[in-house]
Scaffold this active site. Sequence first.
Site, PDB file in Angstrom:
ATOM      1  N   ARG A 166       0.830  -1.228   0.000  1.00 21.43           N
ATOM      2  CA  ARG A 166       0.000   0.000   0.000  1.00 21.43           C
ATOM      3  C   ARG A 166       0.858   1.270   0.000  1.00 21.43           C
ATOM      4  O   ARG A 166       0.537   2.260   0.673  1.00 21.43           O
ATOM      5  CB  ARG A 166      -0.944   0.047   1.204  1.00 21.43           C
ATOM      6  CG  ARG A 166      -1.828  -1.149   1.348  1.00 21.43           C
ATOM      7  CD  ARG A 166      -3.002  -1.124   0.393  1.00 21.43           C
ATOM      8  NE  ARG A 166      -3.926  -2.186   0.710  1.00 21.43           N
ATOM      9  CZ  ARG A 166      -3.865  -3.404   0.180  1.00 21.43           C
ATOM     10  NH1 ARG A 166      -2.952  -3.714  -0.724  1.00 21.43           N
ATOM     11  NH2 ARG A 166      -4.740  -4.331   0.518  1.00 21.43           N
ATOM     12  N   SER A 239     -10.935  -0.453   3.034  1.00 20.33           N
ATOM     13  CA  SER A 239     -10.214  -0.676   4.293  1.00 20.33           C
ATOM     14  C   SER A 239      -9.751   0.671   4.832  1.00 20.33           C
ATOM     15  O   SER A 239      -9.093   1.424   4.126  1.00 20.33           O
ATOM     16  CB  SER A 239      -8.984  -1.548   4.066  1.00 20.33           C
ATOM     17  OG  SER A 239      -9.362  -2.746   3.461  1.00 20.33           O
ATOM     18  N   GLU A 335      -5.329   4.246   6.040  1.00 26.84           N
ATOM     19  CA  GLU A 335      -5.009   4.034   4.618  1.00 26.84           C
ATOM     20  C   GLU A 335      -5.475   5.181   3.712  1.00 26.84           C
ATOM     21  O   GLU A 335      -4.708   5.631   2.857  1.00 26.84           O
ATOM     22  CB  GLU A 335      -5.597   2.703   4.149  1.00 26.84           C
ATOM     23  CG  GLU A 335      -5.137   2.344   2.752  1.00 26.84           C
ATOM     24  CD  GLU A 335      -5.657   1.004   2.281  1.00 26.84           C
ATOM     25  OE1 GLU A 335      -5.280  -0.021   2.859  1.00 26.84           O
ATOM     26  OE2 GLU A 335      -6.453   0.989   1.325  1.00 26.84           O
TER      27      GLU A 335
HETATM   28  P1  FAD Z   1      -8.616   8.979  -5.146  1.00 27.20           P
HETATM   29  O1  FAD Z   1      -9.293   8.528  -3.908  1.00 27.20           O
HETATM   30  O2  FAD Z   1      -9.307   9.978  -5.993  1.00 27.20           O
HETATM   31  O3  FAD Z   1      -7.158   9.508  -4.782  1.00 27.20           O
HETATM   32  C1  FAD Z   1      -6.327   8.752  -3.941  1.00 27.20           C
HETATM   33  C2  FAD Z   1      -4.963   9.449  -3.855  1.00 27.20           C
HETATM   34  O4  FAD Z   1      -4.309   9.405  -5.116  1.00 27.20           O
HETATM   35  C3  FAD Z   1      -5.066  10.924  -3.489  1.00 27.20           C
HETATM   36  O5  FAD Z   1      -3.949  11.240  -2.695  1.00 27.20           O
HETATM   37  C4  FAD Z   1      -4.984  11.637  -4.837  1.00 27.20           C
HETATM   38  O6  FAD Z   1      -4.442  12.934  -4.709  1.00 27.20           O
HETATM   39  C5  FAD Z   1      -4.040  10.728  -5.604  1.00 27.20           C
HETATM   40  N1  FAD Z   1      -4.274  10.669  -7.050  1.00 27.20           N
HETATM   41  C6  FAD Z   1      -5.410  10.302  -7.682  1.00 27.20           C
HETATM   42  N2  FAD Z   1      -5.227  10.295  -9.013  1.00 27.20           N
HETATM   43  C7  FAD Z   1      -3.942  10.684  -9.236  1.00 27.20           C
HETATM   44  C8  FAD Z   1      -3.140  10.873 -10.409  1.00 27.20           C
HETATM   45  N3  FAD Z   1      -3.620  10.651 -11.643  1.00 27.20           N
HETATM   46  N4  FAD Z   1      -1.858  11.283 -10.252  1.00 27.20           N
HETATM   47  C9  FAD Z   1      -1.340  11.505  -9.003  1.00 27.20           C
HETATM   48  N5  FAD Z   1      -2.051  11.348  -7.871  1.00 27.20           N
HETATM   49  C10 FAD Z   1      -3.335  10.922  -7.978  1.00 27.20           C
HETATM   50  N6  FAD Z   1      -7.652  -0.425  -2.471  1.00 27.20           N
HETATM   51  C11 FAD Z   1      -6.843  -1.497  -2.622  1.00 27.20           C
HETATM   52  O7  FAD Z   1      -5.609  -1.348  -2.712  1.00 27.20           O
HETATM   53  N7  FAD Z   1      -7.346  -2.766  -2.690  1.00 27.20           N
HETATM   54  C12 FAD Z   1      -8.671  -3.016  -2.617  1.00 27.20           C
HETATM   55  O8  FAD Z   1      -9.076  -4.167  -2.696  1.00 27.20           O
HETATM   56  C13 FAD Z   1      -9.553  -1.911  -2.425  1.00 27.20           C
HETATM   57  N8  FAD Z   1     -10.893  -2.109  -2.292  1.00 27.20           N
HETATM   58  C14 FAD Z   1     -11.710  -1.035  -2.078  1.00 27.20           C
HETATM   59  C15 FAD Z   1     -13.093  -1.286  -1.909  1.00 27.20           C
HETATM   60  C16 FAD Z   1     -13.958  -0.221  -1.701  1.00 27.20           C
HETATM   61  C17 FAD Z   1     -15.436  -0.500  -1.520  1.00 27.20           C
HETATM   62  C18 FAD Z   1     -13.463   1.102  -1.662  1.00 27.20           C
HETATM   63  C19 FAD Z   1     -14.405   2.261  -1.475  1.00 27.20           C
HETATM   64  C20 FAD Z   1     -12.103   1.350  -1.809  1.00 27.20           C
HETATM   65  C21 FAD Z   1     -11.211   0.276  -2.013  1.00 27.20           C
HETATM   66  N9  FAD Z   1      -9.830   0.463  -2.167  1.00 27.20           N
HETATM   67  C22 FAD Z   1      -8.993  -0.605  -2.365  1.00 27.20           C
HETATM   68  C23 FAD Z   1      -9.254   1.830  -2.083  1.00 27.20           C
HETATM   69  C24 FAD Z   1      -9.306   2.618  -3.434  1.00 27.20           C
HETATM   70  O9  FAD Z   1     -10.340   2.138  -4.246  1.00 27.20           O
HETATM   71  C25 FAD Z   1      -8.004   2.505  -4.215  1.00 27.20           C
HETATM   72  O10 FAD Z   1      -6.926   2.986  -3.450  1.00 27.20           O
HETATM   73  C26 FAD Z   1      -8.058   3.287  -5.545  1.00 27.20           C
HETATM   74  O11 FAD Z   1      -6.887   3.046  -6.294  1.00 27.20           O
HETATM   75  C27 FAD Z   1      -8.230   4.788  -5.360  1.00 27.20           C
HETATM   76  O12 FAD Z   1      -8.481   5.343  -6.634  1.00 27.20           O
HETATM   77  P2  FAD Z   1      -9.217   6.728  -6.828  1.00 27.20           P
HETATM   78  O13 FAD Z   1      -9.162   7.063  -8.292  1.00 27.20           O
HETATM   79  O14 FAD Z   1     -10.550   6.688  -6.215  1.00 27.20           O
HETATM   80  O15 FAD Z   1      -8.234   7.686  -6.022  1.00 27.20           O
HETATM   81  P1  NAP Z   2      -9.891 -11.300   4.191  1.00 23.19           P
HETATM   82  O1  NAP Z   2      -9.910 -12.236   3.026  1.00 23.19           O
HETATM   83  O2  NAP Z   2     -10.961 -11.406   5.226  1.00 23.19           O
HETATM   84  O3  NAP Z   2      -8.483 -11.395   4.913  1.00 23.19           O
HETATM   85  C1  NAP Z   2      -8.186 -10.573   6.059  1.00 23.19           C
HETATM   86  C2  NAP Z   2      -6.800 -10.024   5.897  1.00 23.19           C
HETATM   87  O4  NAP Z   2      -5.889 -11.100   5.978  1.00 23.19           O
HETATM   88  C3  NAP Z   2      -6.647  -9.388   4.553  1.00 23.19           C
HETATM   89  O5  NAP Z   2      -6.642  -8.011   4.767  1.00 23.19           O
HETATM   90  C4  NAP Z   2      -5.367  -9.949   3.987  1.00 23.19           C
HETATM   91  O6  NAP Z   2      -4.313  -9.001   3.917  1.00 23.19           O
HETATM   92  C5  NAP Z   2      -4.927 -11.021   4.945  1.00 23.19           C
HETATM   93  N1  NAP Z   2      -4.849 -12.321   4.242  1.00 23.19           N
HETATM   94  C6  NAP Z   2      -5.855 -13.136   3.891  1.00 23.19           C
HETATM   95  N2  NAP Z   2      -5.389 -14.262   3.308  1.00 23.19           N
HETATM   96  C7  NAP Z   2      -4.037 -14.134   3.275  1.00 23.19           C
HETATM   97  C8  NAP Z   2      -2.985 -14.943   2.805  1.00 23.19           C
HETATM   98  N3  NAP Z   2      -3.215 -16.145   2.248  1.00 23.19           N
HETATM   99  N4  NAP Z   2      -1.716 -14.491   2.929  1.00 23.19           N
HETATM  100  C9  NAP Z   2      -1.451 -13.313   3.493  1.00 23.19           C
HETATM  101  N5  NAP Z   2      -2.410 -12.492   3.960  1.00 23.19           N
HETATM  102  C10 NAP Z   2      -3.686 -12.897   3.867  1.00 23.19           C
HETATM  103  O7  NAP Z   2      -9.848  -9.785   3.663  1.00 23.19           O
HETATM  104  P2  NAP Z   2     -10.972  -8.880   3.002  1.00 23.19           P
HETATM  105  O8  NAP Z   2     -11.154  -7.680   3.826  1.00 23.19           O
HETATM  106  O9  NAP Z   2     -12.165  -9.713   2.625  1.00 23.19           O
HETATM  107  O10 NAP Z   2     -10.256  -8.394   1.665  1.00 23.19           O
HETATM  108  C11 NAP Z   2      -9.909  -9.304   0.655  1.00 23.19           C
HETATM  109  C12 NAP Z   2      -8.780  -8.714  -0.177  1.00 23.19           C
HETATM  110  O11 NAP Z   2      -9.208  -7.490  -0.780  1.00 23.19           O
HETATM  111  C13 NAP Z   2      -7.547  -8.388   0.658  1.00 23.19           C
HETATM  112  O12 NAP Z   2      -6.398  -8.636  -0.122  1.00 23.19           O
HETATM  113  C14 NAP Z   2      -7.690  -6.911   0.926  1.00 23.19           C
HETATM  114  O13 NAP Z   2      -6.446  -6.262   1.083  1.00 23.19           O
HETATM  115  C15 NAP Z   2      -8.411  -6.411  -0.323  1.00 23.19           C
HETATM  116  N6  NAP Z   2      -9.257  -5.255   0.009  1.00 23.19           N
HETATM  117  C16 NAP Z   2      -8.634  -4.047   0.189  1.00 23.19           C
HETATM  118  C17 NAP Z   2      -9.389  -2.915   0.492  1.00 23.19           C
HETATM  119  C18 NAP Z   2      -8.717  -1.571   0.625  1.00 23.19           C
HETATM  120  O14 NAP Z   2      -9.408  -0.566   0.684  1.00 23.19           O
HETATM  121  N7  NAP Z   2      -7.416  -1.513   0.681  1.00 23.19           N
HETATM  122  C19 NAP Z   2     -10.762  -3.019   0.638  1.00 23.19           C
HETATM  123  C20 NAP Z   2     -11.350  -4.257   0.489  1.00 23.19           C
HETATM  124  C21 NAP Z   2     -10.589  -5.379   0.168  1.00 23.19           C
HETATM  125  P3  NAP Z   2      -4.035  -8.017   2.678  1.00 23.19           P
HETATM  126  O15 NAP Z   2      -4.983  -6.896   2.862  1.00 23.19           O
HETATM  127  O16 NAP Z   2      -2.629  -7.604   2.926  1.00 23.19           O
HETATM  128  O17 NAP Z   2      -4.230  -8.743   1.410  1.00 23.19           O
END
Ligand code: FAD
Ligand code: NAP
Length: 339
Positions: A166, A239, A335
């Site tokens: 991240r 998250s 995050e």
């Molecule tokens: P924004 O929220 O608009 O911006 C995020 C940051 O990036 C800000 O600091 C902004 O200034 C900067 N930014 C945006 N665009 C640019 C650009 N073109 N150049 C430079 N800087 C920029 N994230 C995960 O990693 N894994 C997941 O599984 C995941 N699941 C999600 C599920 C849900 C329901 C939600 C709501 C969010 C989830 N996220 C997840 C978080 C998010 O969707 C991601 O981080 C996504 O990449 C953000 O994109 P955005 O365009 O909405 O960015």
């Molecule tokens: P989950 O499957 O309930 O698992 C809980 C946590 O355990 C996850 O966050 C994941 O870490 C870790 N995990 C699970 N299995 C693993 C493995 N085999 N090895 C190492 N780590 C493991 O999680 P969840 O909330 O439903 O999300 C599923 C996936 O989507 C995850 O990868 C999560 O990161 C991603 N997600 C991200 C966001 C976001 O906003 N960043 C939102 C929703 C979902 P990791 O997060 O490091 O993978």
Amino acid sequence: MSLQVQPQVSLKPFNTFGVDVRAQLFAEARNDADVRDALAYAAERDVPLLVIGGGSNLLLTADVPALVLRMVSRGIRVVGDDGNRVVLEAEAGEPWHPFVQHTLALGLSGLENLSLIPGTVGAAPMQNIGAYGVEIKDVFAGLTALDRQTGELRDFTLPECGFAYRDSVFKQHPGRWLILRVRFNLDRAAHLHLEYGPVRQRLTEQGIEQPTPSDVSRAICSIRSEKLPDPAVLGNAGSFFKNPLVPAHTAAQIKAQHPDLVAYPQADGQVKLAAGWLIERAGWKGFREGDAGVHKLQALVLVNYGAATGLQLFDLAQRIQKDIAERFNVELEMEPNRY
Ligand code: FAD
Ligand code: NAP
């Protein structure tokens, strides 16, 4: 100048928490020329410029005294093809999930585990988005960014991006790089990652033994839809905390007290703890105060039931951080990007 700048625009439709704050100035960038116009416009008036995509990783705690530039540039093209591997380039404003679906429709593998993540292509490198055992660093071919300090374009290779859990060089230097387009290495042959979480189990339940990348995408979409709130229905930013990496002895201490701790040992000797487990165990799952709350099904997700302010959500997050630090001696890091 084709860029249209509007004063005092509500950002409620442009952040998935649905927080109602105002941008001092607001514009949408359809191409590189709009981006340069926006930078010049902001510089002439001495206001900061904040770039956003889908607003799905933002926590807005006050009106934004800046020109907020929403990236809506579109375009996907093949920029390399050796018969086995295709390099696709997408403009920053391309919505992420439809882009993933497009790659699958082209018969390309690599992004299937990253299905249904909200946001844009341009923001994906910011925190090296990841899910179900894949991060964009695993398929990253390069990106082009505008250096806001010099106005020059720069191409980044994989090692130059400093991708980590991240994290990236772009997140480490906020406001320096404006990502214009991103390139991905995708394969005609499928190299599937099925060992993470419940992915294989879901495919087995569906009677699929030899899955295609599209099968994996569909399985992940169904798992995510059951567990994660849809921001169109309930405001959230996914998250809210990163999963903390702690020394092995800290994890062992917690495990001695809580044998069911969810923890994953890492290659570097640290242990990744499931932040959602810590928050749930501390009793916060389903907590609600006013319109700010912790989701009923996934304790890692803070939600806005309607009229929560960014500050109310931030206050809740700080209370959770303090409680987790006191109970488990673990620091939770936020995050979403706070403005
Ligand atoms: P924004 O929220 O608009 O911006 C995020 C940051 O990036 C800000 O600091 C902004 O200034 C900067 N930014 C945006 N665009 C640019 C650009 N073109 N150049 C430079 N800087 C920029 N994230 C995960 O990693 N894994 C997941 O599984 C995941 N699941 C999600 C599920 C849900 C329901 C939600 C709501 C969010 C989830 N996220 C997840 C978080 C998010 O969707 C991601 O981080 C996504 O990449 C953000 O994109 P955005 O365009 O909405 O960015
Ligand atoms: P989950 O499957 O309930 O698992 C809980 C946590 O355990 C996850 O966050 C994941 O870490 C870790 N995990 C699970 N299995 C693993 C493995 N085999 N090895 C190492 N780590 C493991 O999680 P969840 O909330 O439903 O999300 C599923 C996936 O989507 C995850 O990868 C999560 O990161 C991603 N997600 C991200 C966001 C976001 O906003 N960043 C939102 C929703 C979902 P990791 O997060 O490091 O993978």
